[in-house]
Design a protein around this motif. Structure first.
Motif, PDB file in Angstrom:
ATOM      1  N   PRO A  14       0.814  -1.221   0.000  1.00 44.51           N
ATOM      2  CA  PRO A  14       0.000   0.000   0.000  1.00 44.51           C
ATOM      3  C   PRO A  14       0.846   1.269   0.000  1.00 44.51           C
ATOM      4  O   PRO A  14       0.433   2.298  -0.537  1.00 44.51           O
ATOM      5  CB  PRO A  14      -0.790  -0.086   1.324  1.00 44.51           C
ATOM      6  CG  PRO A  14      -0.616  -1.476   1.805  1.00 44.51           C
ATOM      7  CD  PRO A  14       0.690  -1.945   1.267  1.00 44.51           C
ATOM      8  N   ILE A  15       2.035   1.193   0.588  1.00 41.38           N
ATOM      9  CA  ILE A  15       2.841   2.399   0.765  1.00 41.38           C
ATOM     10  C   ILE A  15       3.511   2.824  -0.539  1.00 41.38           C
ATOM     11  O   ILE A  15       3.704   4.019  -0.793  1.00 41.38           O
ATOM     12  CB  ILE A  15       3.898   2.163   1.868  1.00 41.38           C
ATOM     13  CG1 ILE A  15       3.197   2.043   3.224  1.00 41.38           C
ATOM     14  CG2 ILE A  15       4.905   3.287   1.917  1.00 41.38           C
ATOM     15  CD1 ILE A  15       4.111   1.724   4.367  1.00 41.38           C
ATOM     16  N   THR A  16       3.879   1.857  -1.354  1.00 42.09           N
ATOM     17  CA  THR A  16       4.587   2.192  -2.586  1.00 42.09           C
ATOM     18  C   THR A  16       3.634   2.514  -3.743  1.00 42.09           C
ATOM     19  O   THR A  16       4.084   2.907  -4.811  1.00 42.09           O
ATOM     20  CB  THR A  16       5.521   1.043  -3.010  1.00 42.09           C
ATOM     21  OG1 THR A  16       4.760  -0.171  -3.036  1.00 42.09           O
ATOM     22  CG2 THR A  16       6.666   0.888  -2.026  1.00 42.09           C
ATOM     23  N   GLY A  17       2.343   2.351  -3.521  1.00 42.13           N
ATOM     24  CA  GLY A  17       1.374   2.740  -4.547  1.00 42.13           C
ATOM     25  C   GLY A  17       0.726   4.050  -4.135  1.00 42.13           C
ATOM     26  O   GLY A  17      -0.071   4.087  -3.194  1.00 42.13           O
ATOM     27  N   LEU A  18       1.068   5.124  -4.840  1.00 42.12           N
ATOM     28  CA  LEU A  18       0.583   6.449  -4.434  1.00 42.12           C
ATOM     29  C   LEU A  18      -0.940   6.519  -4.476  1.00 42.12           C
ATOM     30  O   LEU A  18      -1.556   7.246  -3.687  1.00 42.12           O
ATOM     31  CB  LEU A  18       1.196   7.523  -5.338  1.00 42.12           C
ATOM     32  CG  LEU A  18       1.041   8.971  -4.856  1.00 42.12           C
ATOM     33  CD1 LEU A  18       1.658   9.147  -3.472  1.00 42.12           C
ATOM     34  CD2 LEU A  18       1.673   9.941  -5.846  1.00 42.12           C
ATOM     35  N   ASP A  19      -1.548   5.749  -5.396  1.00 39.64           N
ATOM     36  CA  ASP A  19      -3.013   5.753  -5.462  1.00 39.64           C
ATOM     37  C   ASP A  19      -3.619   5.204  -4.165  1.00 39.64           C
ATOM     38  O   ASP A  19      -4.660   5.687  -3.698  1.00 39.64           O
ATOM     39  CB  ASP A  19      -3.510   4.959  -6.671  1.00 39.64           C
ATOM     40  CG  ASP A  19      -2.851   3.594  -6.800  1.00 39.64           C
ATOM     41  OD1 ASP A  19      -1.889   3.314  -6.060  1.00 39.64           O
ATOM     42  OD2 ASP A  19      -3.304   2.792  -7.642  1.00 39.64           O
ATOM     43  N   HIS A  20      -2.948   4.208  -3.574  1.00 41.37           N
ATOM     44  CA  HIS A  20      -3.415   3.701  -2.286  1.00 41.37           C
ATOM     45  C   HIS A  20      -3.142   4.729  -1.176  1.00 41.37           C
ATOM     46  O   HIS A  20      -3.991   5.013  -0.339  1.00 41.37           O
ATOM     47  CB  HIS A  20      -2.693   2.393  -1.919  1.00 41.37           C
ATOM     48  CG  HIS A  20      -3.059   1.224  -2.790  1.00 41.37           C
ATOM     49  ND1 HIS A  20      -4.332   0.707  -2.837  1.00 41.37           N
ATOM     50  CD2 HIS A  20      -2.315   0.472  -3.636  1.00 41.37           C
ATOM     51  CE1 HIS A  20      -4.354  -0.319  -3.685  1.00 41.37           C
ATOM     52  NE2 HIS A  20      -3.148  -0.471  -4.187  1.00 41.37           N
ATOM     53  N   VAL A  21      -1.944   5.277  -1.201  1.00 41.80           N
ATOM     54  CA  VAL A  21      -1.520   6.171  -0.109  1.00 41.80           C
ATOM     55  C   VAL A  21      -2.477   7.345   0.047  1.00 41.80           C
ATOM     56  O   VAL A  21      -2.937   7.655   1.160  1.00 41.80           O
ATOM     57  CB  VAL A  21      -0.081   6.680  -0.360  1.00 41.80           C
ATOM     58  CG1 VAL A  21       0.279   7.775   0.639  1.00 41.80           C
ATOM     59  CG2 VAL A  21       0.914   5.532  -0.252  1.00 41.80           C
ATOM     60  N   VAL A  22      -2.780   8.016  -1.071  1.00 43.91           N
ATOM     61  CA  VAL A  22      -3.584   9.236  -0.955  1.00 43.91           C
ATOM     62  C   VAL A  22      -4.988   8.922  -0.413  1.00 43.91           C
ATOM     63  O   VAL A  22      -5.542   9.685   0.391  1.00 43.91           O
ATOM     64  CB  VAL A  22      -3.672   9.996  -2.305  1.00 43.91           C
ATOM     65  CG1 VAL A  22      -2.301  10.515  -2.707  1.00 43.91           C
ATOM     66  CG2 VAL A  22      -4.285   9.150  -3.402  1.00 43.91           C
ATOM     67  N   ALA A  23      -5.549   7.791  -0.857  1.00 43.78           N
ATOM     68  CA  ALA A  23      -6.897   7.447  -0.373  1.00 43.78           C
ATOM     69  C   ALA A  23      -6.881   7.109   1.111  1.00 43.78           C
ATOM     70  O   ALA A  23      -7.779   7.511   1.865  1.00 43.78           O
ATOM     71  CB  ALA A  23      -7.446   6.271  -1.178  1.00 43.78           C
ATOM     72  N   MET A  24      -5.845   6.370   1.548  1.00 41.90           N
ATOM     73  CA  MET A  24      -5.762   5.999   2.975  1.00 41.90           C
ATOM     74  C   MET A  24      -5.627   7.237   3.856  1.00 41.90           C
ATOM     75  O   MET A  24      -6.289   7.363   4.883  1.00 41.90           O
ATOM     76  CB  MET A  24      -4.553   5.100   3.250  1.00 41.90           C
ATOM     77  CG  MET A  24      -4.445   3.829   2.486  1.00 41.90           C
ATOM     78  SD  MET A  24      -5.831   2.779   2.723  1.00 41.90           S
ATOM     79  CE  MET A  24      -6.280   2.539   1.042  1.00 41.90           C
ATOM     80  N   VAL A  25      -4.742   8.138   3.422  1.00 40.54           N
ATOM     81  CA  VAL A  25      -4.542   9.360   4.214  1.00 40.54           C
ATOM     82  C   VAL A  25      -5.832  10.177   4.230  1.00 40.54           C
ATOM     83  O   VAL A  25      -6.201  10.762   5.268  1.00 40.54           O
ATOM     84  CB  VAL A  25      -3.360  10.179   3.635  1.00 40.54           C
ATOM     85  CG1 VAL A  25      -3.260  11.536   4.322  1.00 40.54           C
ATOM     86  CG2 VAL A  25      -2.052   9.405   3.806  1.00 40.54           C
TER      87      VAL A  25
END
Lengths: 201, 200
Positions: free
Chosen positions: B44-55
């Motif tokens: 999840p951390i290396t995929g920016l698409d995941h990161v922005v949604a989680m944050v």
């Protein structure tokens, strides 16, 4: 016994090595392998962490019954062992389903819980871990040392998770405990899916 | 609870973490080592698409306050796990990447405009988008070196991203902090749009 003292005792029991001047190496090794078993068996670990977090969320005066119940369940499970004839896969699925439940309770349950909830779940968790633990370590016969180690390792996980949850009683940190409960439920649910889709051979 | 309790608990937690990277226990699912945990944690951390949604989930929780501040980061991993289990079982889901990109747009806009729907609506939105993220993670899980530790890794990483968002969301109590949080929401929405259109 306070939570701190119990956690420290469990931690020390793990750190202690065998008496070098005596022939206790086999027993010591059995104890150590037993103590490490709940840590390296992922389904046991998530179950016991969930139980510990739930215990730590309880008022202090209500934690003792659960701590006693998990020990009794463990002893009963270890004593019955494989004699129950239950397939290991069934026990693993029950353990993971219980971990989902415990994590869900940590994350979502209104407070306070009914007084019997934690002790009953603790007894069942201990029973499951005991039934799912082989007292004969790989390459070694069954031993009381290994059984004692399993109990010590399981208590270490439960007490430490409980200590963390109790310490995190302040509102901001309590959010973190609930979130951690949801992680446990999610991990257990995924492991359950894996266990069902890939039954142990 | 005193500082000593915390120290004892911290030491025990370290033992738990050490055990997670320890060797396998035969007959249990915890086979594999650091590689499985690390791979899952990094997914999840290396995929920016995941990161922005989680944050964004954490930021929105910070804006909404109690009980959403803990409900949303609890709903997300639970819904994610259900979708991940479906992926493990081979249940297909169309438009996974589109759903993930849309999650950034929608959640970012919620933060940008500080929208405050009823809790159940917020939960439904977060849970629905969690399905796409969970399916994406779950689809890779059976092929992982150590599926159990991979699962633990990506759930923990996802949760830590939520907690990061909540921490940033605490700025909401200050006027200048509100500007920063809204700006973060806007940036997340823009990033989501970039993912959706293929610009990123």
């Amino acid at each position: 016994m306070t939570l701190r003292a119990a956690a420290a005792a469990a931690l020390l029991s793990l750190a202690a090595g065998p008496a070098a001047a005596h022939g206790g190496l086999a027993g010591g090794a059995g104890f150590l392998s037993g103590a490490l078993h709940p840590f390296v068996a992922t389904e046991h670990l998530v179950l016991l962490l969930g139980l510990g977090l739930l215990s730590g969320q309880l008022p202090p005066e209500r934690r003792g019954l659960g701590f006693a119940a998990v020990g009794l369940g463990l002893l009963a499970g270890l004593a019955a062992g494989r004699a129950t004839g239950l397939p290991a896969g069934v026990i693993a699925v029950a353990i993971l389903a219980s971990a989902c439940l415990l994590g869900g309770l940590v994350a979502l349950a209104p407070r306070p819980l009914g007084w019997a909830v934690a002790p009953v779940l603790a007894a069942l968790a201990g029973l499951g871990v005991g039934l799912d633990t082989d007292l004969a370590a790989p390459g070694a016969p069954a031993s009381l040392g290994r059984a004692a180690g399993v109990v010590a390792g399981a208590y270490l996980i439960v007490l430490d998770a409980a200590a963390l949850a109790a310490w995190a009683a302040r509102p901001l940190f309590a959010i973190g405990v609930r979130v951690a409960g949801s992680w446990i439920a999610a991990i257990a649910f995924l492991l359950l899916a894996l266990a069902i889709s890939r039954p142990a051979t | 609870m005193t500082r000593h309790h915390a120290l004892a608990a911290g030491a025990g937690l370290a033992a738990v973490l050490a055990a997670l990277v320890a060797g396998p226990a035969a007959a249990h699912t915890g086979q594999g080592g650091l590689a499985g945990l690390t791979t899952g944690f990094l997914h999840p951390i290396t995929g920016l698409d995941h990161v922005v949604a989680m944050v964004a989930v954490g930021l929105w929780g910070g804006i909404l306050g109690r009980p959403a501040i803990w409900m949303l980061p609890v709903i997300f991993p639970l819904a994610m796990a259900v979708a991940g289990a479906a992926a493990i079982a081979g249940v297909p889901l169309a438009g996974v990447e589109t759903g993930i990109a849309l999650s950034g747009i929608v959640l970012g806009l919620m933060v940008l405009f500080a929208l405050r729907p009823p809790l159940w609506v917020a939960g439904l939105i977060v849970g629905a988008f969690a399905v796409f993220h969970g399916h994406a993670h779950g689809a890779e899980l059976p092929a992982a070196t150590s599926p159990a530790l991979y699962a633990a890794g990506f759930v923990i990483a996802t949760g830590m991203l939520h907690l990061s968002g909540i921490a940033i969301g605490y700025l909401w109590r200050w006027r200048s902090g509100q500007v920063a949080v809204r700006a973060a929401g806007g940036a997340i929405a823009v990033a989501g749009a970039a993912f959706l259109t293929g610009l990123a």
